[in-house]
Design a protein around this motif. Structure first.
Motif, PDB file in Angstrom:
ATOM      1  N   SER A 679       0.834  -1.206   0.000  1.00 60.44           N
ATOM      2  CA  SER A 679       0.000   0.000   0.000  1.00 60.44           C
ATOM      3  C   SER A 679       0.870   1.259   0.000  1.00 60.44           C
ATOM      4  O   SER A 679       0.584   2.224  -0.722  1.00 60.44           O
ATOM      5  N   LEU A 680       1.926   1.249   0.813  1.00 58.93           N
ATOM      6  CA  LEU A 680       2.843   2.385   0.829  1.00 58.93           C
ATOM      7  C   LEU A 680       3.483   2.593  -0.542  1.00 58.93           C
ATOM      8  O   LEU A 680       3.615   3.716  -1.032  1.00 58.93           O
ATOM      9  N   ALA A 681       3.881   1.491  -1.157  1.00 59.45           N
ATOM     10  CA  ALA A 681       4.484   1.590  -2.481  1.00 59.45           C
ATOM     11  C   ALA A 681       3.487   2.134  -3.496  1.00 59.45           C
ATOM     12  O   ALA A 681       3.827   2.996  -4.327  1.00 59.45           O
ATOM     13  N   ALA A 682       2.240   1.649  -3.424  1.00 58.34           N
ATOM     14  CA  ALA A 682       1.215   2.123  -4.364  1.00 58.34           C
ATOM     15  C   ALA A 682       0.957   3.611  -4.184  1.00 58.34           C
ATOM     16  O   ALA A 682       0.794   4.347  -5.167  1.00 58.34           O
ATOM     17  N   LEU A 683       0.916   4.077  -2.929  1.00 56.71           N
ATOM     18  CA  LEU A 683       0.748   5.512  -2.681  1.00 56.71           C
ATOM     19  C   LEU A 683       1.895   6.303  -3.312  1.00 56.71           C
ATOM     20  O   LEU A 683       1.695   7.389  -3.870  1.00 56.71           O
ATOM     21  N   GLY A 684       3.107   5.762  -3.201  1.00 57.68           N
ATOM     22  CA  GLY A 684       4.253   6.433  -3.801  1.00 57.68           C
ATOM     23  C   GLY A 684       4.138   6.525  -5.306  1.00 57.68           C
ATOM     24  O   GLY A 684       4.395   7.584  -5.896  1.00 57.68           O
ATOM     25  N   TYR A 685       3.752   5.433  -5.963  1.00 57.35           N
ATOM     26  CA  TYR A 685       3.614   5.450  -7.417  1.00 57.35           C
ATOM     27  C   TYR A 685       2.468   6.347  -7.879  1.00 57.35           C
ATOM     28  O   TYR A 685       2.521   6.935  -8.970  1.00 57.35           O
ATOM     29  N   LEU A 686       1.425   6.455  -7.048  1.00 58.04           N
ATOM     30  CA  LEU A 686       0.279   7.303  -7.400  1.00 58.04           C
ATOM     31  C   LEU A 686       0.526   8.775  -7.085  1.00 58.04           C
ATOM     32  O   LEU A 686      -0.318   9.625  -7.373  1.00 58.04           O
ATOM     33  N   GLY A 687       1.681   9.082  -6.485  1.00 59.96           N
ATOM     34  CA  GLY A 687       1.991  10.469  -6.155  1.00 59.96           C
ATOM     35  C   GLY A 687       1.232  10.993  -4.953  1.00 59.96           C
ATOM     36  O   GLY A 687       1.131  12.207  -4.763  1.00 59.96           O
ATOM     37  N   GLN A 688       0.705  10.094  -4.117  1.00 56.45           N
ATOM     38  CA  GLN A 688      -0.034  10.497  -2.923  1.00 56.45           C
ATOM     39  C   GLN A 688       0.915  10.585  -1.727  1.00 56.45           C
ATOM     40  O   GLN A 688       1.761   9.713  -1.539  1.00 56.45           O
ATOM     41  N   PRO A 689       0.780  11.622  -0.891  1.00 52.40           N
ATOM     42  CA  PRO A 689       1.682  11.757   0.259  1.00 52.40           C
ATOM     43  C   PRO A 689       1.274  10.833   1.401  1.00 52.40           C
ATOM     44  O   PRO A 689       0.133  10.354   1.472  1.00 52.40           O
ATOM     45  N   LEU A 690       2.225  10.591   2.278  1.00 49.56           N
ATOM     46  CA  LEU A 690       1.936   9.863   3.512  1.00 49.56           C
ATOM     47  C   LEU A 690       1.528  10.889   4.562  1.00 49.56           C
ATOM     48  O   LEU A 690       2.302  11.770   4.927  1.00 49.56           O
ATOM     49  N   THR A 691       0.299  10.802   5.042  1.00 44.48           N
ATOM     50  CA  THR A 691      -0.226  11.743   6.019  1.00 44.48           C
ATOM     51  C   THR A 691      -0.654  10.994   7.273  1.00 44.48           C
ATOM     52  O   THR A 691      -0.624   9.760   7.326  1.00 44.48           O
ATOM     53  N   LEU A 692      -1.055  11.767   8.264  1.00 46.45           N
ATOM     54  CA  LEU A 692      -1.581  11.151   9.482  1.00 46.45           C
ATOM     55  C   LEU A 692      -2.776  10.272   9.176  1.00 46.45           C
ATOM     56  O   LEU A 692      -2.941   9.189   9.734  1.00 46.45           O
ATOM     57  N   PHE A 693      -3.626  10.740   8.275  1.00 48.40           N
ATOM     58  CA  PHE A 693      -4.825   9.979   7.974  1.00 48.40           C
ATOM     59  C   PHE A 693      -4.508   8.713   7.191  1.00 48.40           C
ATOM     60  O   PHE A 693      -5.180   7.689   7.352  1.00 48.40           O
TER      61      PHE A 693
END
Length: 783
Positions: A679-693
């Protein structure tokens, strides 16, 4: 055979649910306990009562005040449309006060200026009078030579030295807003158009009442009425933001809840093909109600943001009945109570694992997370209780009709997994490629948290607020200085030193203006010293020669100078009386624990980096920067949330060791760990930041992954039936959280996307669990 406890459980549940309904009704006795105030979701300023008071003073105008600028059509009376707007607001009954015309008591203002001409004198003039009175006299003589520059509220013959005029000029708020004597209004001019200022205050906190929507409706009607007359209206204020946030939250919770409900209804009817299967929604309704009641009980209210997230809880709360009903795909003799007894250990372990994640969130400092954690934990407990205690009684003597294509799909998927698992080389190469891709995606992941991600204000509101700031020249900032001192004189001296430093920022263009009590009144000791100095200069006629050369009788000057020493010093409380002090009234915080406290507020800040140095110019000065503090707290909380996530894995491991043994523990925990990494990797590829939420979402993913892994490991009624159960569960969760990913609020969209990705990866990895040979397996399908 039905056990005695199975007769008592429905009765106990009905009694408990009735108690929750009564508590909920009592909580709503004064209206819906729902808040739209964003500040309810951020940490408060610790136990510092003075700082809390200061922040409340700063927040109050934002939550209660509505500001409007009205421009008439060219050639028309500039004040007429604003006067009609003010009357409409007064007639609406929505506001406690509406101010358009300033009823200035000139006689009282003259008296206040005369009494406070030493106290309100600007610091530069005070220094010049003390150190070089001759230069001041020469400047005053030049003013008197020009009737336009010497006029003021107090006549010249009552103020030969012009001290009241200098004090009057110092009281001018700055910016583009000017008092128009003809109409008695505050006006600003831009691009040849005159804008009239209208202000109003709501009857209560705009974020905690139902008034914002009525105010927004009223303003829309006002806009249409003014448009018909060719006038233009710009308006901004906390009630409008509250109305927009409330409307968006209600709309999103509505369509997310409706979309998830419709999808789950269709899924239940397709998978179980019986109308009574829709009773699986009963745990969802119980869970949502229980979560809301628990939130109000703990926090006093529930925030709209929590309700939006709560709507997505539908997809998680329905998991309990779905796992139970899904066993009908592997149990030809499925009956409600016997089937529940077989899945109860898995349901209970799954609940415990989910609660671990939510309880961990309750220890974070952000109310946004703790409120969501309480809502979700209580909601899951309610859904679990309804599934275990009441649902089997409603399903007694009823059997679902499994949809065979879904079972065949599960069997085919497991067969494909077995074929792939037998090709070791391909499996290892795929694992290495996946690991490399995961590392690459995580390396692309950026970290970002900002309070603005919790808001999604309509563009017209933002644009109007920006225009009002440009026209008036006043752009409030969230930063301010909190100043404390042993007494009021020292407080004013410290604020004066801050003012000197801020003057440098104003000259550089990094700050538009500021407000400080030292602009309004000087220390009592300084007032007395100046009075004595002026009285002493009365014996030096040569100092005042520029004024006597103009024909001013020296005796009149001498009388005025001697009178200065007899003026009583003006205190802060006395200086804050009257209309002229409105700008500074909220800055005085009073005396607390033997210390005087006050604020210095800022307008139009362009460079916040210099404020730290300003805070060092005097002792006991605190720079309060809530947005900066929150962003720093975001970073600290991210680390804390990651630590809590690891702790939740440890606790889950202990639970699994105690209930299922060591072999099961590492197999089960591998699923959420792999799902989280992917999931973290997918967020990275999608250009989404890692946030508290998104971290919160990954904590939820951990619980969901453990849930799926437990049911695939236990394989009650066989592996295909277990896979069908998690397929149904994943589909409902993706329906709710997938819709949440479409939210207009960035934080919620990020949360929903993180959960949706995690659920998809958990569903992908859970079937790879191999149970021990002793595990219960379906007779027609071997592991």
């Amino acid at each position: 055979m039905r056990l005695p406890i199975e007769r008592w459980l429905p009765r106990l549940f009905k009694l408990g649910f009735l108690l929750i309904l009564c508590i909920g009704a009592w909580q709503c006795r004064n209206g819906w306990p729902v808040s739209a105030n964003l500040m309810d979701l951020v940490p408060q300023a610790g136990n510092d009562a003075v700082r809390q008071l200061a922040e409340a003073r700063i927040q109050e105008p934002l939550s209660r005040q509505v500001i409007a600028l009205v421009a008439a059509r060219p050639g028309a009376d500039s004040a007429a449309p604003a006067r009609r707007l003010a009357q409409r607001w007064t007639d609406s009954g929505l506001f406690s006060s509406v101010q358009m015309e300033l009823a200035v008591d000139l006689a009282a203002l003259r008296a206040q200026l005369a009494a406070g001409r030493l106290a309100m004198l600007p610091a530069a003039d005070r220094r010049q009078l003390e150190t070089d009175p001759a230069s001041y006299a020469a400047r005053r003589a030049r003013e008197l030579s020009d009737p336009f520059s010497s006029s003021g509220l107090v006549s010249v013959d009552q103020d030969w030295l012009g001290l009241t005029r200098r004090a009057e000029q110092a009281l001018h708020p700055g910016g583009a807003v000017q008092y128009d004597i003809r109409t008695g209004t505050l006006q600003a001019e831009q691009a040849g158009r005159r804008w009239v200022l209208v202000r109003a205050e709501t009857r209560g906190n705009a974020f905690d009442s139902n008034a914002p929507q009525r105010i927004a409706t009223q303003l829309e009607q006002d806009r249409q009425a003014l448009d018909a007359d060719g006038a233009e209206l710009l308006v901004a204020g906390g009630p409008l933001y509250a109305a927009a946030g409330r409307a968006q939250a209600v709309a999103e919770s509505g369509w997310i809840g409706t979309g998830a409900t419709i999808g789950i209804v269709l899924l239940l009817l397709l998978a179980l093909r019986r109308a009574r299967a829709l009773l699986a929604f009963a745990p969802v309704a119980v869970g949502l109600l229980t979560g809301a009641v628990a939130c109000v009980a703990v926090f006093g209210s529930i925030h709209l943001l929590t309700l939006v997230i709560g709507a997505s809880l539908i997809g998680v709360a329905v998991d309990f009945p779905l796992h139970w009903l899904g066993k009908s795909y592997g149990m030809a003799d499925w009956q409600a109570w016997p089937a529940l007894r077989r899945v109860l250990p898995g349901l209970t372990i799954s609940l415990a694992a989910s609660l671990v994640g939510y309880i961990a969130l309750a220890f974070t400092p952000f109310p946004a997370l703790t409120q969501t954690a309480v809502f979700s934990a209580a909601g899951l407990l309610g859904a679990y209780a309804c599934t275990v205690c009441q649902l089997p009684a409603w399903m007694r003597n009823w059997r679902p009709r499994p949809w065979q294509p879904l079972l065949r799909f599960a069997q085919a998927a497991l067969s494909a997994r077995e074929r792939l698992a037998s090709r070791r080389l391909v499996l290892w190469l795929g694992a290495l490629a996946l690991a490399a891709a995961t590392v690459g995606g995580i390396s692309r992941l950026g970290i970002q948290d900002d309070l603005r991600q919790w808001l999604s204000l309509p563009a017209p509101l933002v644009q109007q607020a920006r225009q009002i700031g440009e026209i008036t020249g006043f752009v409030p900032t969230s930063q301010f200085f909190l100043v404390r001192a042993p007494d009021t004189d020292e407080l004013l001296r410290r604020q004066a030193r801050i003012s000197q430093a801020l003057d440098g920022l104003v000259e550089r263009g990094d700050l538009a203006a500021y407000s400080s009590l030292s602009q309004l009144v000087s220390p009592a000791a300084d007032q007395q010293a100046l009075g004595r100095s002026l009285a002493a200069s009365a014996a030096r006629p040569e100092v005042w020669k520029p004024l006597t050369d103009l024909g001013i009788p020296y005796e009149a000057l001498r009388h005025e100078l001697l009178a200065m020493a007899k003026l009583p010093p003006l205190s802060i409380d006395e200086a804050l009386q009257g209309q002229q002090a409105e700008r500074w009234r909220a800055l005085w915080l009073g005396t607390h624990d033997g210390q005087a406290a006050g604020m210095v507020t800022l307008l139009g800040l362009r460079d916040a980096s210099a404020l730290d140095a300003v805070a060092q110019v005097a002792p006991d000065v605190t720079l309060v920067d809530r947005s900066g503090e929150l962003n720093r707290m975001f970073a600290a909380t991210r680390i804390e949330a990651a630590e809590l996530k690891l702790l939740s894995y440890v606790v889950a491991a202990v639970l699994l060791l105690l209930t299922l043994g060591r072999a099961a523990t590492w197999r089960i925990l591998a699923v959420p760990l792999a799902a989280t990494a992917c999931s973290l990797a997918a967020l990275g590829y999608l250009g989404q930041p890692l946030t508290l939420f998104s971290l919160f979402g990954l904590l939820l993913v951990s619980a969901i992954g453990v849930d799926y892994a437990i049911f695939m490991y236990e394989r009650v009624a066989g592996a295909p039936a277990s896979l069908v159960g998690i397929l149904l569960s994943a589909a409902t969760t993706l329906l709710s959280f997938g819709l949440l990913a479409l939210s207009h609020t960035p934080a919620l969209a990020n949360f929903g996307l993180a959960v949706a990705l995690g659920v998809a990866f958990s569903l992908l990895w859970a079937p790879w669990i191999r149970a021990p040979r002793t595990a219960t397996q379906h007779p027609s399908f071997n592991n």
